[in-house]
Design a protein around this motif. Structure first.
Motif, short mmCIF file in Angstrom:
data_model
loop_
_atom_site.label_atom_id
_atom_site.label_comp_id
_atom_site.label_asym_id
_atom_site.label_seq_id
_atom_site.Cartn_x
_atom_site.Cartn_y
_atom_site.Cartn_z
N GLY A 34 -9.16 3.39 0.13
CA GLY A 34 -7.82 3.66 0.63
C GLY A 34 -6.74 3.07 -0.25
N LEU A 35 -5.52 3.56 -0.08
CA LEU A 35 -4.40 3.06 -0.86
C LEU A 35 -3.26 2.51 0.00
CD1 LEU A 35 -4.13 5.75 -3.68
CD2 LEU A 35 -4.91 3.40 -3.91
N VAL A 36 -3.16 2.99 1.23
CA VAL A 36 -2.06 2.59 2.10
C VAL A 36 -2.62 2.04 3.41
CG1 VAL A 36 0.01 3.32 3.35
CG2 VAL A 36 -0.51 4.32 1.11
N ALA A 37 -2.16 0.86 3.79
CA ALA A 37 -2.49 0.29 5.09
C ALA A 37 -1.26 0.37 5.99
CB ALA A 37 -2.94 -1.16 4.94
N LEU A 50 4.28 -0.55 9.98
CA LEU A 50 4.84 -0.24 8.68
C LEU A 50 3.74 0.02 7.66
CD1 LEU A 50 7.61 -2.98 8.50
CD2 LEU A 50 7.96 -0.53 8.80
N PRO A 51 3.95 1.01 6.77
CA PRO A 51 2.99 1.25 5.68
C PRO A 51 3.17 0.19 4.60
CG PRO A 51 4.85 2.75 5.48
CD PRO A 51 5.07 1.98 6.75
N THR A 52 2.08 -0.20 3.98
CA THR A 52 2.16 -1.24 2.96
C THR A 52 1.00 -1.12 1.99
OG1 THR A 52 2.21 -3.64 2.58
CG2 THR A 52 0.91 -2.87 4.43
N ALA A 53 1.24 -1.50 0.73
CA ALA A 53 0.15 -1.65 -0.22
C ALA A 53 -0.69 -2.86 0.19
CB ALA A 53 0.70 -1.83 -1.63
N TYR A 54 -1.94 -2.85 -0.22
CA TYR A 54 -2.82 -3.94 0.20
C TYR A 54 -3.93 -4.11 -0.82
CZ TYR A 54 -6.42 -0.57 1.50
OH TYR A 54 -7.39 0.42 1.46
N ALA A 55 -4.72 -5.14 -0.63
CA ALA A 55 -5.93 -5.35 -1.41
C ALA A 55 -6.88 -6.22 -0.59
CB ALA A 55 -5.63 -6.01 -2.75
N VAL A 56 -8.14 -6.19 -0.97
CA VAL A 56 -9.16 -6.95 -0.25
C VAL A 56 -9.93 -7.82 -1.22
CG1 VAL A 56 -11.37 -6.73 0.98
CG2 VAL A 56 -9.43 -5.30 1.64
N ASP A 57 -10.17 -9.05 -0.82
CA ASP A 57 -11.06 -9.95 -1.54
C ASP A 57 -12.23 -10.26 -0.61
OD1 ASP A 57 -12.41 -11.90 -2.91
OD2 ASP A 57 -10.66 -13.14 -3.34
N LEU A 131 -1.55 -11.06 -5.58
CA LEU A 131 -0.67 -10.05 -6.18
C LEU A 131 -1.38 -9.28 -7.29
CD1 LEU A 131 2.70 -12.04 -6.32
CD2 LEU A 131 2.03 -10.24 -4.71
N ASP A 132 -2.22 -9.96 -8.07
CA ASP A 132 -3.02 -9.25 -9.08
C ASP A 132 -3.98 -8.26 -8.42
OD1 ASP A 132 -1.78 -10.56 -11.17
OD2 ASP A 132 -3.42 -11.98 -11.53
N LEU A 133 -4.59 -8.67 -7.32
CA LEU A 133 -5.51 -7.78 -6.61
C LEU A 133 -4.79 -6.54 -6.10
CD1 LEU A 133 -7.73 -10.18 -4.44
CD2 LEU A 133 -8.42 -8.90 -6.47
N MET A 138 -4.29 -0.54 -6.91
CA MET A 138 -3.64 0.72 -7.26
C MET A 138 -4.22 1.30 -8.55
SD MET A 138 0.33 -0.28 -6.48
CE MET A 138 0.90 1.22 -7.29
N ILE A 139 -4.27 0.47 -9.59
CA ILE A 139 -4.76 0.90 -10.90
C ILE A 139 -5.70 -0.21 -11.41
CG2 ILE A 139 -4.16 1.55 -13.26
CD1 ILE A 139 -1.42 2.41 -12.24
N PRO A 140 -7.01 -0.03 -11.28
CA PRO A 140 -7.94 -1.08 -11.68
C PRO A 140 -7.73 -1.52 -13.13
CG PRO A 140 -9.09 0.59 -10.41
CD PRO A 140 -7.70 1.12 -10.66
N GLY A 141 -7.68 -2.84 -13.33
CA GLY A 141 -7.51 -3.41 -14.65
C GLY A 141 -6.08 -3.54 -15.11
N ARG A 142 -5.13 -3.07 -14.31
CA ARG A 142 -3.73 -3.05 -14.74
C ARG A 142 -3.13 -4.46 -14.85
NH1 ARG A 142 -0.12 0.02 -17.53
NH2 ARG A 142 1.98 -0.08 -16.65
N ALA A 143 -3.49 -5.35 -13.91
CA ALA A 143 -2.84 -6.66 -13.87
C ALA A 143 -3.00 -7.42 -15.17
CB ALA A 143 -3.38 -7.47 -12.69
#
Length: 241
Positions: A34-37, A50-57, A131-133, A138-143
């Motif tokens: 997924g891209l939007v939570a 509210l829609p938001t970007a997210y990441a999981v560790d 924030l890096d995650l 969104m774009i793996p390896g971008r950070a």
């Protein structure tokens, strides 16, 4: 080895239990896809979603792993979330199901619900890591290709962490489950697969001359949701949907 999702009173699936996915690996795969939570929280005297970007560790500091969302430090919803119980949902649409009656039209989907007490990330290393995650989600390896965030940027951006301990997942796949008399009546039934496709990159108008699309961005183009992640076929059921 797959680890089962342990339901709690707040995450136990009571409606459509035949579509419950009790596998934590499947939950993590959906959250990675997924891209939007959507984050739900009570702000003052009313609920807000509210829609938001997210990441999981998955190995984050919270029980079961950590889901991160971010926003402006001045955002009312974010200030209201700190220390509060929030609900985070992620849904991927995988198909439209055309039944032979209105009652049995449905959608193929994968959906996750995470409930937990949100904490404000105040540790500097975890803050940067989160924030890096989010960027790499969104774009793996971008950070790794970007300059470090400035103190001003970091100070303006708050990160919330939600434990993945209390979570549930449901999924539907395949065609309609119709009444036998509707099938023999001769009305067409079936489903229309839906997938997300990332198209070719569009350069910014102010790029310096000669810049080509970097490898991390190029790798993300023409990306689509994997068909193998679309969940189990629906169990026969007289219930709608």
């Amino acid at each position: 080895m797959n680890v089962a999702l342990e339901p709690t009173d707040r995450t136990r699936i009571r409606r459509g239990r035949n579509r419950a996915v009790p596998d934590r690996a499947a939950l993590l795969a959906l959250l990675a896809d997924g891209l939007v939570a959507h984050l739900g929280v009570t702000v003052g005297d009313h609920p807000v979603v509210l829609p938001t970007a997210y990441a999981v560790d998955p190995g984050g500091p919270d029980e079961g792993g950590t889901l991160y969302v971010h926003g402006s430090v001045a955002a009312t919803w974010l200030r209201s979330s700190e220390g509060a119980t929030v609900c985070v949902t992620v849904t991927e649409l995988d198909g439209l199901v055309a039944g032979r009656s209105a009652f049995h039209h449905s959608m193929n989907y994968r959906s996750a619900v995470v409930i937990g007490r949100a904490r404000l990330v105040d540790d500097a290393d975890e803050h940067r890591h989160a924030l890096d995650l989010i960027v790499d989600h969104m774009i793996p390896g971008r950070a790794a290709t970007l300059r470090p965030s400035s103190r001003k940027e970091l100070a303006a951006t708050a990160v919330l962490a939600v434990p993945l301990h209390e979570a549930s997942m449901k999924a539907r796949a395949g065609g309609p489950v119709d009444e036998p008399e509707d099938v023999v009546a001769g009305v067409w039934g079936g489903h229309l697969p839906v997938c997300r496709v990332v198209d070719d990159a569009v350069p910014a108008s102010d790029n310096l001359p000669g810049l080509s699309v970097p490898a991390d961005v190029a790798a993300r183009t023409r990306w689509r949701t994997p068909p193998t992640a679309r969940g189990p076929a629906p169990a026969a059921s007289p219930s709608p949907g």
